[in-house]
Structure formats: structure tokens, C-alpha cells
Design an enzyme around this catalytic site. Structure first.
Site, PDB file in Angstrom:
ATOM      1  N   ASP A   1       1.233  -0.663  -0.155  1.00  0.00           N
ATOM      2  CA  ASP A   1       0.303   0.361  -0.430  1.00  0.00           C
ATOM      3  C   ASP A   1       0.817   1.352   0.005  1.00  0.00           C
ATOM      4  OD1 ASP A   1      -2.150   1.646   0.170  1.00  0.00           O
ATOM      5  OD2 ASP A   1      -3.013   1.239   1.452  1.00  0.00           O
TER       6      ASP A   1
ATOM      7  N   GLU B   1     -10.123   7.280   4.376  1.00  0.00           N
ATOM      8  CA  GLU B   1      -9.518   6.584   4.603  1.00  0.00           C
ATOM      9  C   GLU B   1      -8.651   7.667   5.556  1.00  0.00           C
ATOM     10  OE1 GLU B   1      -6.091   5.063   3.469  1.00  0.00           O
ATOM     11  OE2 GLU B   1      -6.240   5.882   1.270  1.00  0.00           O
TER      12      GLU B   1
HETATM   13  C1  BGC Z   1      -5.209   3.095   0.418  1.00  0.00           C
HETATM   14  C2  BGC Z   1      -5.672   2.223  -0.710  1.00  0.00           C
HETATM   15  C3  BGC Z   1      -5.113   2.709  -2.262  1.00  0.00           C
HETATM   16  C4  BGC Z   1      -3.862   3.400  -2.376  1.00  0.00           C
HETATM   17  C5  BGC Z   1      -3.685   4.315  -3.535  1.00  0.00           C
HETATM   18  C6  BGC Z   1      -3.635   4.051  -0.136  1.00  0.00           C
HETATM   19  O1  BGC Z   1      -3.541   4.770   0.692  1.00  0.00           O
HETATM   20  O2  BGC Z   1      -4.924   2.661   1.076  1.00  0.00           O
HETATM   21  O3  BGC Z   1      -6.053   1.352  -0.771  1.00  0.00           O
HETATM   22  O4  BGC Z   1      -5.422   1.548  -3.025  1.00  0.00           O
HETATM   23  O5  BGC Z   1      -3.746   4.867  -1.020  1.00  0.00           O
HETATM   24  O6  BGC Z   1      -3.827   5.083  -4.251  1.00  0.00           O
END
Ligand code: BGC
Length: 615
Positions: free
Chosen positions: A309, A506
Site C-alpha cells: 500500500d 481513509e
Molecule cells: C489506500 C489504498 C489505495 C492506495 C493507492 C492507499 O492510501 O489505502 O486503498 O489503493 O492508497 O491510492
């Protein structure tokens, strides 16, 4: 104690059962990845260490210090994170040009291995203006319709391919156990069985019958594993309580709750998996050999590759070089190193040279990456690596809008319907609509829409707000009036108030309280003051605490984050489509009940998992 033992036995048995079905699938030869092993071996044999490490490197396109870095670092993959648009804006054309502009650089390298370009197409090709935005997973979970989920992901794949991009960081197969988590809506359900049921179709939708089809997109099951099981208060992120925290469960529980979605995804041939930010009993998943190598690769037989990630390896340990070594030795194959790619590349080359990371591990990682590139047909010299203008007609097409509309209406859950308030007669003389989410495409789409965190307002072109959909649905003689605060409803026959959350994603979406805000409560009160029946529609990424709205409202509908096709909401409200949605999460009465799940001793939510009225 005895109940615990039985539960453990049951969960081991069910995992073994799932494993059994996985193994018979691979025995039956459905694993599409192992077709070019001899060619891959030959190619890996020709590669320099630097070329190999380059394949294992994924910078963020917007952070490339110079486009020639793609050649000089033999970059195997690039990503666009949630906020990374082409410099010239984020129109469909701009995205195609960006993809083409970057991909041509690989043709200047010795081996000419094409780039895999990854993006968070998590509910449609959601970063691009004009894309059809589908309901977030939480709504798809309520449809409980695997065929529909597959159709949604197929349409997403077609929109992604139209811009040239070939990799979606989706599906998210998380199993959120605490709805205070800001990523709850990215999960189909709190119930592992439902997540398992929908994960395979999601992968098949993206990857098609074969990864080599022109319209197929490489899927990425994420975030492995236990991202939805973190304990409240264990996050070290500023302002967050659960995101990227610690999942404190024994292995049997981890397998029972959080693993089934991955088993289904592997069964469906998923080509990539993203290890998670979260820890499992104090160890970061992205640095855990037990999880990445022993369980995922050796036991489950995953033959694709792992992509870390965004900056996830930075959190393994403060010394960056040591973190790189831990993660690669644990089994990470490609690393998402948005900005630090030059440092990572240099460190990894040195770590191999000084023996800290064995060359066999590098060869395994590169073999896995190339396996996927071969399976996708990317290594075929006759394949046009650039975007194909012929695919443009798929983007934002009426067919895709129709699929999204179907997904919206099947995702709606009717929670209350006193006195048959619903369905609403189309010829009602006047409806008054209120609430902050009634006329806001951005709020309707939620996070991961155009911007990483999403945004209120007219964020994307195309689509229909719920208010516009209501106006379209009523008969020509009927009047639809609107005030955000619900005032001025006197004289109307019925009120509809659209309340809920504003976009977040997130890190920033964790909440202590899920009570409806003051503005929402007042809008309902104002509407009710007109003495008319009131329908409350909740647009949110998770169940909200309804408080006295449970009694005040005559009807309540959970619409989740429906995306651009608000007409699907009107389809159910006006009875063109009978409601079928069933809750994929338990709906709590108050915050004190959280977390709480079916099977818990004092499980007593406002509405239980699986609840949903019909008419
Ligand atoms: C997230 C992922 C995402 C990645 C790329 C991360 O912060 O947890 O779900 O795919 O970023 O954007």
C-alpha cells in the site's frame, strides 16, 4: 470455554472447507496465470539486478522527478493515487494522453517491458470527470446480487480500459467490524460469508474471462489482511481511531473473519493482492512473512504478485532501508513508493548486493510480476500498448448508467414504512424535499470520487441528484419544491428529507459519534412541523444513529453512497421497483452498542444484519 472450543473447531473446519474448494479449483486448471513460465524464466535470466528492481518499483506518476526516470530506473509500474490527476486537468482525454505519454517511455528501455498503470477505480473509474460512479461496496453488499456485482465491475473495467489504464486497486474485500472506521463503506459487509460471496464476482467482472482480453483490467484484492478488524484506539494516525491500527485476534479468528474474501478472490484468479497498513497483533501486515509468504503464497497458493500500500513499508520500522529488507523478505513483490522511489531502488539494489535480500526472492518477485504481465498479453509484441480510441464510447455510456441505476435501486434498504407511506403516488399534488444530501452529487458519491476524500457539490459531470430524480419521476401535474432546511413544507402532501454524511475517505473518516448532525435533525423537524408524512433518506457510508428520527419519520430508507445515478433512488420511492435490499451491516441504536455483531450475547441493534422491508 466449551463454546469457544466449538467455535474454534467450526472456524478451522470452515477454513479447511474453503481451502478445499480453492485447491480443487486450481487442480481443475482454472488458475490462468501459469501459462508462460518458460518464457518468463528465460527473460528473468537475461535481466540485470537493476532491471529486476525496476520491475518491483511503483512510483506515483505526479511525483516522477523526470519522465526519463521511467527509463533510467526501469520502472515496472506507476500509479495515480486518489488526488493524482493529469497536469492538464482530469478530463477523459487528459487521462488517455497521460497514460500514453508515460507508457511510451518503456519502449526506450532495453527490454521494453510495458508499464502496469494502477488506479483506485473502486466504484467506477471514479477519478475521471464524466465517469459513471457506482454505489460504494456497502450498497452493493445490500443487493446481495453476485451477478449484478460482476456487471458493475465489468462496466468499471470498460471505463478504465477506455483511458488505457489496465489495473484497478479493487475490489476491497475488507470485512469491517467497527463502523466507526472511515473505510466501512469500502466493504461489502461485516459478514465474512457475504464478502466471500461477492468477492469472486467482483474479480471476474474486472478481469473478464481472461486477463488477456482487451477489456480486462487486472484486479487487486485489498487490504490483506484484517484491515477491518482493528481495535478502536490503536491507530497512530492523527485524528484516527481505527484506520491503520492493530487487529488483535488469534489466527483462527483472523482466518474466520478476514480471510474468506481472499480465498474467493484467488479462486476467481485475482492477479494481484495489496498487503495492508494495519498490524496483526503488533506486527505490520506488510512486513509479516507469516501472512504474505506462509499463508498467502504457500498455503493458499496465490501465484500473482503483491503490491504494497501507499508508503506502507515506511511504517514497518523507522529505518527505511531495514523496512525495505523486512518487507521484501516477508514476500512483498512490488512496492508502492509514491515519492521515495529513487531511495527505495538504491536501497534494494544494495540490500541484494550485500546479501540481506537473497537474489532468489528478487527472482520470485519479478517472476510473479512478469507472470501477470504475460497473462495480460502485455508482453505480446503485436499488442498496441497505447490507449485505443475505439474504446472511448464505453466511457460514461448510457448502458453503464443503466447498470449503475439498477445497482442503486437494488442497494436501497427500506428500514421503516408506517402506514404504507411508500411507495409514493406519482400524481401527488406537491412534494417538499429537504436535507443537505438531496441535491448534491458529491455527497451522493462519497469519498474516492474525483478527489481522494471526495467533495461536496457538482464534482463530476453527468449523473442525477436525488432531487432531480424525484422531479423526473413525478407526473407532469405534480409539483416538487425544495429547501435545504426543510422549511416551507406547509401545503405539501408529503415531505422527503435526504440526510446523512458528507464525503470522507481513509485516515479522515473515523468517527467517535455517528449521530445525525444538527442540520439533518432540524431539517426533519422542520418538515414534520408542516404536519405531513415524512420520508427520511439516509445517504451515508455506514449506518447512522437515528435517535428520535426512528419515531419521527414515517418512512426511512438507507441509500448508502449511491453514486451518480440518483434515478435509482426514485425508482424505489415511487414503486417502479419493489425494494429488495437487505442490510449488509447491523444498524445500531446508539454508540454504546459498538462494535456489535450477530451472534454476540447482547446483540440488539435497531435493525439487524439482513433486515429490509418490502412493498
Ligand atoms: C489506500 C489504498 C489505495 C492506495 C493507492 C492507499 O492510501 O489505502 O486503498 O489503493 O492508497 O491510492
Amino acid at each position: 470455554m466449551r463454546t469457544l472450543q466449538i467455535a474454534t473447531l467450526l472456524c478451522v473446519a470452515s477454513t479447511l472447507c474453503l481451502l478445499g474448494s480453492f485447491q480443487s479449483a486450481s487442480r481443475a486448471g482454472q488458475q490462468p496465470l501459469l501459462q508462460h513460465e518458460a518464457q518468463i524464466k528465460e527473460l528473468v535470466g537475461k535481466m540485470t539486478l537493476e532491471e529486476k528492481v525496476g520491475q518491483m518499483t511503483q512510483p506515483e506518476q505526479s511525483a516522477l522527478k523526470d519522465l526519463t526516470d521511467i527509463e533510467n530506473y526501469f520502472v515496472g509500474s506507476l500509479l495515480s493515487g486518489g488526488d493524482s490527476d493529469p497536469k492538464e486537468g482530469n478530463s477523459f482525454e487528459a487521462w488517455r494522453n497521460l497514460y500514453d505519454r508515460l507508457q511510451v517511455h518503456t519502449q526506450k528501455t532495453r527490454l521494453q517491458i510495458p508499464l502496469l498503470y494502477g488506479i483506485d477505480a473502486v466504484h467506477g473509474h471514479n477519478n475521471v470527470l464524466g465517469a459513471v460512479v457506482f454505489p460504494h461496496h456497502i450498497g452493493l453488499g445490500c443487493t446481495r446480487n453476485p451477478g449484478l456485482v460482476e456487471k458493475v465491475e465489468r462496466a468499471t473495467a470498460e471505463e478504465v480500459r477506455a483511458t488505457g489504464i489496465q489495473w484497478a486497486f479493487a475490489p476491497c474485500v475488507t470485512v469491517p467490524q467497527d463502523i466507526r472506521w472511515g473505510r466501512t463503506y469500502e466493504g461489502f459487509s461485516e459478514d465474512p460469508a457475504l464478502v466471500r460471496e461477492l468477492s469472486g464476482p467482483a474479480v471476474r467482472g474486472l478481469q473478464g474471462m481472461s486477463l488477456a482480453e482487451p477489456m480486462s483490467v487486472l484486479a487487486c484484492a485489498k487490504h490483506f489482511v484484517g484491515d477491518g478488524g482493528t481495535v478502536y484506539g490503536t491507530s497512530q494516525l492523527k485524528g484516527a481511531h481505527l484506520d491503520q491500527g492493530d487487529t488483535k485476534v488469534d489466527e483462527a479468528t483472523l482466518r474466520r473473519i478476514h480471510l474468506p474474501g481472499y480465498i474467493a478472490a484467488i479462486n476467481a484468479g485475482v492477479g494481484s493482492i495489496m498487503p495492508s497498513y494495519n498490524s496483526w497483533n503488533g506486527t505490520r501486515a506488510s512486513g509479516s512473512k507469516r501472512l504474505l509468504t506462509e499463508i498467502l503464497k504457500e498455503e493458499l497458493g496465490f501465484e500473482g504478485f503483491l503490491i504494497s500500500d501507499y508508503n506502507a513499508i515506511d511504517a514497518i520500522t523507522p529505518n527505511y532501508k531495514e523496512a525495505v529488507a523486512i518487507s521484501i523478505n516477508a514476500g512483498m513483490d512490488m512496492v508502492m513508493v509514491p515519492q521515495r522511489y529513487r531511495e527505495y531502488y538504491k536501497d534494494l539494489v544494495e540490500l541484494v548486493k550485500d546479501g540481506t535480500v537473497p537474489m532468489s526472492r528478487i527472482d520470485d518477485a519479478v517472476t510473479r510480476i512478469l507472470r501477470v504481465k504475460y497473462a495480460m498479453g502485455l508482453m505480446d509484441k503485436n499488442r498496441n500498448q497505447l490507449s485505443d480510441p475505439k474504446l472511448a464510447s464505453h466511457f460514461g455510456s448510457p448502458e453503464h448508467r443503466e447498470i449503475a441505476r439498477q445497482a442503486v435501486r437494488e442497494s436501497l434498504v427500506v428500514l421503516k414504512n408506517d402506514g404504507n407511506t411508500l411507495p409514493i403516488a406519482k400524481n401527488v399534488t406537491r412534494i417538499h424535499v429537504g436535507g443537505k444530501n438531496a441535491d448534491d452529487i458529491g455527497n451522493q458519491c462519497g469519498g474516492w470520487t474525483i478527489d481522494w476524500q471526495g467533495k461536496s457539490g457538482d464534482v463530476t459531470t453527468g449523473g442525477t441528484t436525488i432531487l432531480a430524480a424525484i422531479k423526473k419521476a413525478v407526473s407532469s401535474g405534480s409539483q416538487v419544491t425544495f429547501s435545504k432546511d426543510g422549511m416551507g413544507a406547509a401545503g405539501a402532501k408529503l415531505g422527503i428529507v435526504v440526510v446523512g454524511e458528507k464525503p470522507y475517505a481513509e485516515m479522515r473518516g473515523d468517527r467517535d459519534s455517528l449521530a445525525l448532525d444538527k442540520e439533518d435533525q432540524e431539517a426533519v423537524t422542520n418538515m414534520k412541523a408542516a404536519g405531513i408524512p415524512v420520508v427520511v433518506i439516509v445517504v451515508s457510508g455506514r449506518p447512522m444513529i437515528l435517535g428520535d428520527i426512528v419515531t419521527k419519520a414515517d418512512a426511512i430508507v438507507a441509500a448508502w453512497l449511491p453514486g451518480t445515478e440518483g434515478q435509482g433512488v426514485a425508482d424505489v420511492l415511487f414503486g417502479d421497483f419493489a425494494p429488495t435490499g437487505k442490510l449488509s451491516f447491523s444498524w445500531p441504536r446508539d454508540m454504546k452498542q459498538l462494535p456489535s455483531h450477530q451472534g454476540d450475547a447482547n446483540y440488539d441493534p435497531q435493525y439487524k444484519l439482513g433486515y429490509g422491508l418490502k412493498y
